[in-house]
Write an enzyme that holds these catalytic residues in place. Sequence first.
Site, short mmCIF file in Angstrom:
data_model
loop_
_atom_site.label_atom_id
_atom_site.label_comp_id
_atom_site.label_asym_id
_atom_site.label_seq_id
_atom_site.Cartn_x
_atom_site.Cartn_y
_atom_site.Cartn_z
N ASP A 121 22.37 49.16 41.70
CA ASP A 121 23.03 48.38 42.46
C ASP A 121 24.53 48.72 42.68
OD1 ASP A 121 20.79 47.26 43.55
OD2 ASP A 121 21.03 45.17 42.89
N ASP A 161 40.70 31.64 34.48
CA ASP A 161 40.66 33.16 33.89
C ASP A 161 41.26 34.07 35.04
OD1 ASP A 161 40.02 32.38 31.55
OD2 ASP A 161 38.22 33.24 31.41
N GLY A 162 40.90 33.79 36.49
CA GLY A 162 41.17 34.52 37.64
C GLY A 162 42.72 34.63 37.69
N GLN A 179 39.45 41.77 42.67
CA GLN A 179 40.55 41.63 43.99
C GLN A 179 40.10 42.38 45.12
OE1 GLN A 179 43.30 39.40 43.67
NE2 GLN A 179 41.67 38.83 42.01
N ASN A 238 40.20 42.74 33.17
CA ASN A 238 38.74 42.57 33.00
C ASN A 238 37.91 43.77 33.34
OD1 ASN A 238 38.48 39.85 32.00
ND2 ASN A 238 37.42 39.06 33.75
N ASP A 239 37.73 44.22 34.39
CA ASP A 239 36.79 45.20 34.50
C ASP A 239 36.92 46.13 36.02
OD1 ASP A 239 36.00 43.36 36.76
OD2 ASP A 239 34.49 42.46 35.40
#
Length: 282
Positions: A165, A59-60, A236, A135-136
């Site tokens: 966190d 997926d990356g 990234q 993704n996010d």
Amino acid sequence: MKNCLIVANTSKGESKQVASQISEFLLKRNIETSIFYFDGFSKENPFVKKDFVITLGGDGTVLFAARGCAPLGIPVFPVNFGEFGFIASIQKTDWESELNKFLDNKAAIAERSMVQASIIRSSNRGGNYTGIGLNDVVICAKTAARTIMFNVAYNLASLGEYKADGIIVSTATGSTAYSSSAGGPIIDPELDALVLTPINPFSLSSRPLVLSPKGEIEITILPSRQHDVIITIDGQEPQDVFEGDRIFIRRIAQKVKLVGCTEQRFYEALQSKLNWSGGPHA
């Protein structure tokens, strides 16, 4: 379709061999090919003037291609060489039959929303920054188990101050990634939502939120003991953020086109990868 880029993840043992096989296959159909070797991180944009892109990895690798292809409207054909394969849903044993379907205009193509994060600095440190991802967006301390303080607003309505966190803002596609690990819900990609998930919040009243993608999220970094805070998009290269910096997160108009990412394959991945069984003795 006259020009294809094959993105081969160098950490996957068979990727180079399969890249050569696909290149030979496409040349027989008079499609010019080039191979880009991807090691997990790259600032390059090799996607310009390509008609479609094939990714050989997990997926990356798809996330890397999506960031470059979405603004250009280039479809991504994702072959899974990884483990989960929520996005890279075409299995490596099926690439030839699935590629034939795509080239004959018989393949399903899903359009997935992308998210953009923009940093507006409170000082001259670092300069403003904008990036996109599939993704996010994650804001957290540089070191583990360090809480930070931040304020969150949605369409100018305050959602309160958080001590945690960090925080994750994910797309529906990214809801199966880090957000899910942090306790966020899994969202069917067809719902096209934004998911706000605190990471280890100090208060038990802090819960994940599912928000409309039509709005904009604003996160302001507040004073705290932990000064080393970063933002990453799709995992990234991190960008430093500082006290007073504001991060604006929203959906962008361009969507990435993913070949073969059907609803059926999404739920098959959930069942097989998360070991859904239907009951304790199923």
